[in-house]
Design a protein around this motif. Sequence first.
Motif, PDB file in Angstrom:
ATOM      1  N   TRP A 198       0.794  -1.222   0.000  1.00 29.75           N
ATOM      2  CA  TRP A 198       0.000   0.000   0.000  1.00 29.75           C
ATOM      3  C   TRP A 198       0.835   1.285   0.000  1.00 29.75           C
TER       4      TRP A 198
ATOM      5  N   VAL B  48      -7.066  -0.847  -4.957  1.00 38.25           N
ATOM      6  CA  VAL B  48      -7.412   0.041  -6.071  1.00 38.25           C
ATOM      7  C   VAL B  48      -6.177   0.192  -6.944  1.00 38.25           C
TER       8      VAL B  48
ATOM      9  N   ARG C 118      -6.872   5.768  -8.295  1.00 45.11           N
ATOM     10  CA  ARG C 118      -6.989   6.217  -6.908  1.00 45.11           C
ATOM     11  C   ARG C 118      -7.526   7.644  -6.839  1.00 45.11           C
ATOM     12  N   ARG C 119      -8.107   7.940  -5.671  1.00 47.23           N
ATOM     13  CA  ARG C 119      -8.656   9.282  -5.381  1.00 47.23           C
ATOM     14  C   ARG C 119      -9.843   9.611  -6.284  1.00 47.23           C
TER      15      ARG C 119
END
Length: 158
Positions: free
Chosen positions: A24, A94, A99-100
């Motif tokens: 991560w 993800v 992402r985001r």
Amino acid sequence: MHLRPATAADFPFLLEMLLEACNWDGTPWYDEAKVRADRRAWHYLDGWPLERDFGVVAEIDGSPAGATWARLLTADEPGYGYVADDVPELTLGVAPGFRRRGVARAVLTEVIAQARVASYGRLSLSVDPDNPARNLYESLGFRKVGVVGTSDTMVLDL
């Protein structure tokens, strides 16, 4: 964003997402060989899908963007976020390019709904205390109940 159930055909993508979850922070702690050799980590995918497994894949413009899935593990073969034999444990990942964009919240919200429909009382997961995903988990009601190694075990009461 299109959400759909995770199937056996998604195994390669789920493996990618497991590696994203393990790595991560961008440090390549795990590769496929290491995750397969780590029995606790490999529990999350070994034999996918087993009879009571469930999960969600998010697609954006036809490309898989992220996924979360849950499976029941046992006290004699636990995962990192094991709580009890009747509590499914989640894995979430993800893809970096997505992402985001709300993918994690979308797949997690859907898998929580699936768990409720299946009449589970709780869900669990494991997360490093420094992982920003922890904020998402807390915002959806997960709470810390223990520590395994360097990661927190969190539970959501359904």
